[in-house]
Design an enzyme around this catalytic site. Structure first.
Site, PDB file in Angstrom:
ATOM      1  N   ARG A   1      -5.159   4.735  -7.593  1.00 53.59           N
ATOM      2  CA  ARG A   1      -5.023   6.182  -7.777  1.00 53.59           C
ATOM      3  C   ARG A   1      -4.907   6.534  -9.261  1.00 53.59           C
ATOM      4  O   ARG A   1      -5.531   7.490  -9.751  1.00 53.59           O
ATOM      5  CB  ARG A   1      -3.799   6.692  -7.015  1.00 53.59           C
ATOM      6  CG  ARG A   1      -3.944   6.596  -5.504  1.00 53.59           C
ATOM      7  CD  ARG A   1      -2.709   7.134  -4.790  1.00 53.59           C
ATOM      8  NE  ARG A   1      -2.806   6.955  -3.352  1.00 53.59           N
ATOM      9  CZ  ARG A   1      -3.409   7.800  -2.514  1.00 53.59           C
ATOM     10  NH1 ARG A   1      -3.988   8.880  -2.993  1.00 53.59           N
ATOM     11  NH2 ARG A   1      -3.438   7.557  -1.216  1.00 53.59           N
TER      12      ARG A   1
ATOM     13  N   THR B   1      -1.729   5.689   1.600  1.00 49.22           N
ATOM     14  CA  THR B   1      -2.889   4.801   1.679  1.00 49.22           C
ATOM     15  C   THR B   1      -2.912   4.037   2.997  1.00 49.22           C
ATOM     16  O   THR B   1      -1.881   3.584   3.489  1.00 49.22           O
ATOM     17  CB  THR B   1      -2.877   3.807   0.496  1.00 49.22           C
ATOM     18  OG1 THR B   1      -2.918   4.549  -0.725  1.00 49.22           O
ATOM     19  CG2 THR B   1      -4.079   2.875   0.548  1.00 49.22           C
TER      20      THR B   1
ATOM     21  N   LEU C   1       0.887  -1.161   0.000  1.00 50.88           N
ATOM     22  CA  LEU C   1       0.000   0.000   0.000  1.00 50.88           C
ATOM     23  C   LEU C   1       0.923   1.208   0.000  1.00 50.88           C
ATOM     24  O   LEU C   1       1.924   1.223   0.717  1.00 50.88           O
ATOM     25  CB  LEU C   1      -0.882   0.015   1.254  1.00 50.88           C
ATOM     26  CG  LEU C   1      -1.936  -1.086   1.390  1.00 50.88           C
ATOM     27  CD1 LEU C   1      -2.680  -0.963   2.718  1.00 50.88           C
ATOM     28  CD2 LEU C   1      -2.931  -1.043   0.227  1.00 50.88           C
ATOM     29  N   ASP C   2       0.606   2.219  -0.794  1.00 49.92           N
ATOM     30  CA  ASP C   2       1.532   3.349  -0.871  1.00 49.92           C
ATOM     31  C   ASP C   2       1.531   4.168   0.423  1.00 49.92           C
ATOM     32  O   ASP C   2       0.715   3.958   1.320  1.00 49.92           O
ATOM     33  CB  ASP C   2       1.259   4.205  -2.118  1.00 49.92           C
ATOM     34  CG  ASP C   2      -0.085   4.903  -2.088  1.00 49.92           C
ATOM     35  OD1 ASP C   2      -0.395   5.557  -1.078  1.00 49.92           O
ATOM     36  OD2 ASP C   2      -0.824   4.817  -3.089  1.00 49.92           O
ATOM     37  N   TYR C   3       2.446   5.108   0.482  1.00 51.49           N
ATOM     38  CA  TYR C   3       2.735   5.884   1.695  1.00 51.49           C
ATOM     39  C   TYR C   3       1.481   6.529   2.288  1.00 51.49           C
ATOM     40  O   TYR C   3       1.269   6.515   3.504  1.00 51.49           O
ATOM     41  CB  TYR C   3       3.757   6.961   1.335  1.00 51.49           C
ATOM     42  CG  TYR C   3       4.326   7.735   2.497  1.00 51.49           C
ATOM     43  CD1 TYR C   3       5.245   7.157   3.363  1.00 51.49           C
ATOM     44  CD2 TYR C   3       3.965   9.065   2.700  1.00 51.49           C
ATOM     45  CE1 TYR C   3       5.790   7.881   4.425  1.00 51.49           C
ATOM     46  CE2 TYR C   3       4.501   9.792   3.745  1.00 51.49           C
ATOM     47  CZ  TYR C   3       5.410   9.197   4.607  1.00 51.49           C
ATOM     48  OH  TYR C   3       5.941   9.918   5.651  1.00 51.49           O
TER      49      TYR C   3
END
Length: 244
Positions: free
Chosen positions: A192, A106, A102-104
């Site tokens: 996204r 999220t 999961l990105d930073y």
């Protein structure tokens, strides 16, 4: 005899894909000699070192984390940012790593384990494990825009697989909406980028479900171990495409 990358993954050092990278980069030794061939097979009597550390077998562990904002989905970070593994330090002795990412920015459900084969089964697109996200977006998606996401939309790294998408609420005057989207791929910042492609960029993103798992009563930064039954069911789902 087992393939070297598979043994490394089973030992919990890294996923199979990462293990293959370590081998080709010359960071793995078998019986004191550097091995770069991905087809190399080893036995239980062989001594394996990864980046100078002797391989030791660990008990397999499986965790479900409510990832908070501001952590990266990695074991270490060369920029000094907090990683999801930092949350477990001093409490979990095994060398765990995140299953996918999961990105930073999220938040939401993230699995961590030291079982590389398990991680591979849950992240490779061919196994089609569903991940469900709730996205707050800027603007109100059009019906045609949502249909594009449902059919699959072209991104710079190729067309996405069909997704399940619905708009759960919207405020046209305020110019915002909340959507739920389910995908089984795991490209970098995929959700996204999908919403950006239809002109409604994501403002806030949370993963609510992974296969049949949800966050339950966990709060951001909290985690729990998966039950043996949950681990078994995830394996069955990956292998058969359905639950018992």
């Amino acid at each position: 005899m087992e393939r070297l990358q598979k043994v490394i993954a089973y030992a919990g050092v890294a996923s199979r894909r990462k293990a293959e990278q370590l081998i080709t980069e010359g960071k793995v030794k078998v019986n004191g000699k550097v091995v770069r061939e991905l087809g190399t097979k080893v036995s239980n009597s062989d001594t394996i070192e990864v980046e100078g550390v002797k391989l030791e077998k660990e008990d397999k562990v499986y965790f479900l984390l409510y990832k908070p904002k501001g952590y990266i989905s990695a074991v270490t970070d060369d920029k000094g940012r907090k990683t999801v593994v930092d949350i477990f330090k001093k409490r979990v002795p095994e060398r765990i790593f995140p299953v996918g990412r999961l990105d930073y920015e999220t938040t939401g459900l993230l699995l961590l384990t030291n079982d590389g084969e398990f991680s591979y089964q849950l992240t490779h697109p061919k196994f089609k494990i569903d991940k469900t996200y709730v996205a707050r977006v800027k603007g109100v998606p059009t019906i045609e825009g949502l249909k594009k996401l449902q059919r699959g939309i072209k991104l710079e790294d190729g067309k996405t697989a069909p997704a399940k998408v619905s708009m759960t609420s919207f405020d046209e005057k305020a110019g915002k909406a909340i959507c739920e989207i389910t995908i089984h791929e795991g490209r970098n910042r995929q959700v996204r980028r999908m919403f950006e492609a239809i002109g409604t960029p994501v403002v806030k993103l949370k993963r609510e479900r992974f296969a049949f798992l949800d966050l339950g009563s966990l709060k951001p930064g909290e985690y729990r171990q998966l039950t043996k039954h949950e681990v078994k069911q995830l394996r069955v789902l990956a292998e058969t495409g359905r639950l018992d």
